[in-house]
Design a protein around this motif. Structure first.
Motif, short mmCIF file in Angstrom:
data_model
loop_
_atom_site.label_atom_id
_atom_site.label_comp_id
_atom_site.label_asym_id
_atom_site.label_seq_id
_atom_site.Cartn_x
_atom_site.Cartn_y
_atom_site.Cartn_z
N ALA A 68 0.83 -1.21 0.00
CA ALA A 68 0.00 0.00 0.00
C ALA A 68 0.86 1.25 0.00
O ALA A 68 0.58 2.23 -0.71
N LEU A 69 1.94 1.25 0.79
CA LEU A 69 2.82 2.41 0.81
C LEU A 69 3.54 2.56 -0.52
O LEU A 69 3.74 3.68 -1.02
N GLY A 70 3.92 1.42 -1.09
CA GLY A 70 4.56 1.49 -2.41
C GLY A 70 3.62 2.08 -3.44
O GLY A 70 4.04 2.89 -4.29
N ALA A 71 2.38 1.72 -3.39
CA ALA A 71 1.40 2.28 -4.32
C ALA A 71 1.24 3.77 -4.10
O ALA A 71 1.05 4.55 -5.06
N ASN A 74 4.22 5.45 -5.68
CA ASN A 74 4.05 5.42 -7.14
C ASN A 74 3.05 6.46 -7.59
O ASN A 74 3.22 7.12 -8.63
N ALA A 75 1.95 6.62 -6.84
CA ALA A 75 0.95 7.62 -7.19
C ALA A 75 1.51 9.02 -7.11
O ALA A 75 1.17 9.90 -7.91
N LEU A 76 2.38 9.24 -6.13
CA LEU A 76 3.00 10.56 -5.95
C LEU A 76 3.93 10.89 -7.12
O LEU A 76 4.08 12.05 -7.49
N ALA A 77 4.55 9.85 -7.69
CA ALA A 77 5.53 10.07 -8.76
C ALA A 77 4.96 9.72 -10.13
O ALA A 77 5.70 9.46 -11.07
N ALA A 78 3.64 9.73 -10.24
CA ALA A 78 3.03 9.28 -11.49
C ALA A 78 2.97 10.36 -12.56
O ALA A 78 2.40 10.15 -13.62
N MET A 293 18.60 -6.70 -1.65
CA MET A 293 17.24 -6.43 -2.11
C MET A 293 17.12 -5.00 -2.65
O MET A 293 16.49 -4.77 -3.70
N ALA A 294 17.73 -4.02 -1.97
CA ALA A 294 17.66 -2.63 -2.42
C ALA A 294 18.35 -2.45 -3.76
O ALA A 294 17.85 -1.74 -4.66
N VAL A 295 19.53 -3.08 -3.93
CA VAL A 295 20.26 -2.96 -5.20
C VAL A 295 19.46 -3.59 -6.34
O VAL A 295 19.33 -3.00 -7.43
N MET A 296 18.91 -4.77 -6.09
CA MET A 296 18.11 -5.43 -7.13
C MET A 296 16.90 -4.58 -7.51
O MET A 296 16.58 -4.41 -8.70
N ALA A 297 16.22 -4.03 -6.50
CA ALA A 297 15.05 -3.20 -6.77
C ALA A 297 15.44 -1.93 -7.51
O ALA A 297 14.73 -1.47 -8.43
N GLY A 298 16.58 -1.34 -7.12
CA GLY A 298 17.05 -0.14 -7.82
C GLY A 298 17.35 -0.42 -9.28
O GLY A 298 17.04 0.40 -10.15
N MET A 299 17.97 -1.57 -9.56
CA MET A 299 18.28 -1.93 -10.95
C MET A 299 16.99 -2.13 -11.74
O MET A 299 16.90 -1.72 -12.92
N GLU A 300 15.98 -2.73 -11.14
CA GLU A 300 14.71 -2.91 -11.82
C GLU A 300 14.04 -1.57 -12.07
O GLU A 300 13.42 -1.34 -13.13
N ALA A 301 14.14 -0.66 -11.09
CA ALA A 301 13.54 0.67 -11.26
C ALA A 301 14.25 1.44 -12.37
O ALA A 301 13.62 2.15 -13.16
N MET A 306 10.09 -1.28 -12.48
CA MET A 306 9.54 -1.04 -11.15
C MET A 306 9.49 0.46 -10.90
O MET A 306 10.34 1.21 -11.39
N GLY A 307 8.50 0.88 -10.16
CA GLY A 307 8.42 2.27 -9.77
C GLY A 307 9.14 2.52 -8.45
O GLY A 307 9.52 1.58 -7.74
N PRO A 308 9.30 3.80 -8.07
CA PRO A 308 9.97 4.11 -6.79
C PRO A 308 9.24 3.48 -5.60
O PRO A 308 9.86 3.03 -4.64
N GLY A 309 7.93 3.45 -5.68
CA GLY A 309 7.18 2.85 -4.58
C GLY A 309 7.40 1.36 -4.46
O GLY A 309 7.36 0.81 -3.35
N ASP A 310 7.64 0.70 -5.59
CA ASP A 310 7.89 -0.74 -5.55
C ASP A 310 9.20 -1.05 -4.85
O ASP A 310 9.32 -2.06 -4.15
#
Length: 624
Positions: A68-71, A74-78, A293-301, A306-310
């Motif tokens: 929910a926080l990730g969403a 994402n909404a904030l950066a949409a 996990m943070a590095v993998m998520a950053g690479m996907e973003a 992936m969005g910033p919220g993800d």
């Protein structure tokens, strides 16, 4: 391991990990389920179902909250306008995140409230069953156990049940389910590699924690042994403070205690150091996993998948997984020890008493003619494991209303006959009859209600004089209790006390003199109004004047009931209807006092001459 710091002091005195054997986990879990099933808790099934649903719901919400926080992020950066983003998407998801977090935190608390009565009922039933069963076990069991150790076994076992239900059922198992759910969400929502990282990191964390915890067990074992030794030194010194002071050994006792504390301190430092090492390793694994996990998520973003919220949601899911793992090492060790403590307690409940009521046992009928019981020993034999000699072919008859005295040297078998008459033990040969019934065919409760014992060393409870006298018959009126006290020559003593019958006698009755304790025991036996009165050196602790008064009282008390008297001073049993002289477990002489004294070369005659000659010497010295 931060949770272990707060628990270290709580269990420092328990001999956890002290070389205790492992238990079968599945068997222990089965025992735990059975204990809960017979706990008698109100609405057991409903509470269990509600607690499980609340716990699992809270864990699931804990995984969904980061989404929910990730969403919201994402909404904030949409790319919408700031006002629209803040007022619509972000606000809705942020409020949803806060609400879900609240519900995920509240659910376990509600689960604990719902299930608390079940835990309390299970702990209470477990302790009560173990205590009652331990009391029902035979004399041989209690003679081989330390009372303090047995009490601690029951206490630790009942607490273990509560701990296992609280931590195992509603902490560790839900945490495992939360891991599966989190891995599924990460793999399904983002990429299978995210779920794999979560599983691998938690697995490495758990394996390293278990390995290091097992390594720490030796430090814990030494620390607990040293703590128990120090506590034992202190308790022994306090219980025997009179002996310590009498021999001027205060300095030695304090030095021994200090040496035990020094051993404990050294072991405690090692345990604390190993705990710190475990905390460092755990922290390293946790942060390494978060970094990966943070590095993998950053690479996907960065790749636009992936969005910033993800990224935020993936990291928060990992953090939520780590929170319950903080106490994994402590919980692992405590769950392991709790299973052992529970099984040790259940071993007591599985013990079968050697002396037990037969399936068809009958109640001993109480005589209405006040003539006492008829006691018959027919060829009775009994041999103690720890002694070379025992009873061999002992036969005698105590007719109703008569007094039978047992005399002889120490170890001759007098106390064994008393235990057989009370049915604290059963004969290995022959039989003991009470009013024509084999004692083994009579209900123990009815037999004990018809028998009263005044032992050589009367044991009193740390309660009032009235409560100790009334222990034989709790429903007795105050007038009956006072009458028994008067009959035991306690009236004048009680009237001289500021609180009278409400006076506390202290632990084991130590506030009373030996003679006063003996008279309380006699009053207790008189209040029981038994058919068989057993006096085991009942006046040995009394002075001559009081002994003579008590002997008169006992002669009156013996009227109308059968009496079995054990004595070393033959003058106290000279008026007995029958005297049995025992030697090496056999009845070597039997008869009335005048018959035995007249027997040339007899054992009783020799003992009588020795005691009466010894009694005349002080008189001759005084007169001269």
């Amino acid at each position: 391991m931060r949770g272990e710091r707060g628990a270290r002091r709580r269990d420092s005195g328990v001999t956890a990990d002290a070389g205790t054997p492992e238990v079968n986990t599945w068997a222990a879990l089965t025992d735990l389920v059975r204990l809960v099933a017979r706990s008698g808790a109100p609405q057991l099934r409903l509470r269990l179902a509600a607690a499980v649903l609340l716990t699992l719901g809270g864990r699931a919400l804990g995984v969904l909250a980061p989404l929910a926080l990730g969403a919201a992020v994402n909404a904030l950066a949409a790319g919408q306008g700031p006002a629209v983003a803040l007022s619509l998407g972000f606000t809705a998801f942020a409020v949803g995140y806060a609400l879900i977090r609240f519900l995920s935190g509240a659910a376990p608390q509600l689960s604990d409230v719902v299930f608390a009565p079940v835990r309390a009922a299970a702990q209470r039933r477990t302790a009560a069953e173990a205590f009652a069963h331990a009391l029902s076990l035979s004399l041989d069991f209690h003679q081989t156990k330390r009372s303090g150790s047995l009490s601690r076994t029951v206490e630790r076992g009942s607490r273990a049940v509560d701990f296992l239900l609280r931590v195992l059922a509603f902490n560790l198992v839900p945490t495992g389910l939360e891991l599966v759910l989190a891995a599924g969400v990460l793999a399904g929502r983002y990429d299978w590699r995210f779920g794999a990282v979560a599983v691998v990191v938690v697995a490495v964390y758990a394996v390293s924690t278990f390995a290091l915890s097992n390594w720490r067990l030796e430090h814990r074992r030494i620390m607990n042994q040293a703590d128990s030794a120090a506590a034992g030194q202190a308790v022994d010194a306090f219980l025997n403070y009179e002996t310590v002071k009498a021999f001027g050994a205060e300095g030695r006792a304090a030095a021994s205690y200090d040496a035990a504390l020094a051993t404990y301190t050294r072991a405690s430092l090692k345990a604390n150091s190993s705990l710190a090492l475990l905390n460092v390793i755990q922290s390293g694994i946790m942060n390494l996993g978060l970094g990966v996990m943070a590095v993998m998520a950053g690479m996907e973003a960065a790749a636009g998948r992936m969005g910033p919220g993800d990224v935020t949601a993936a990291v928060l899911i990992m953090i939520s997984l780590y929170q319950p793992l903080n106490i994994l090492g402590f919980a692992y060790r405590e769950v392991r020890q709790s299973f052992i403590d529970m099984e040790e307690m259940l071993k007591v409940t599985r013990q079968q008493p050697l002396v037990a009521d037969a399936p068809a046992a009958v109640a001993l009928p109480r005589r209405m003619d006040a003539r006492g019981a008829r006691i018959v020993f027919e060829g009775v034999g009994y041999r103690h494991d720890a002694r070379a000699n025992g009873l061999e072919d002992v036969s005698f008859v105590a007719e109703p209303g008569t007094t039978v005295a047992l005399v002889g040297p120490s170890g001759a078998g007098k106390s064994t006959i008393v235990k057989l008459a009370l049915r604290l033990i059963d004969p290995q040969a022959g039989r003991v009859l009470i009013d024509g019934l084999d004692a083994r065919e009579v209900q123990q409760a009815s037999l004990r209600s018809a028998v009263a014992l005044v032992p050589q060393d009367v044991a009193l409870f740390n309660d009032t004089l009235q409560a100790n006298i009334a222990f034989a018959r709790p429903e007795a009126s105050e007038a009956d209790i006072l009458a028994a006290a008067e009959a035991a020559e306690l009236g004048e003593f009680i009237r001289g006390l500021p609180q009278g019958m409400a006076t506390m006698v202290g632990e084991r009755g130590l506030k009373l003199s030996g003679g006063e304790r003996q008279r309380v025991g006699i009053a207790r036996a008189l209040l029981a109004d038994p058919s068989l009165l057993i006096l085991d050196e009942a006046t040995s602790a009394l002075d001559s004047r009081t002994e003579q008064a008590i002997q008169k009282t006992l002669r009156r008390a013996r009227a109308g009931r059968t009496t079995l008297v054990v004595a070393h001073r033959l003058s106290t049993v000279a008026d007995a209807d029958q005297i049995l002289v025992l030697k090496a477990g056999r009845v070597v002489e039997q008869g009335a006092h005048h018959q035995l004294v007249a027997r040339v070369g007899g054992e009783y005659a020799a003992l009588w001459r020795k005691q009466t000659r010894g009694a005349r010497r002080p008189e001759a010295t005084t007169e001269g």
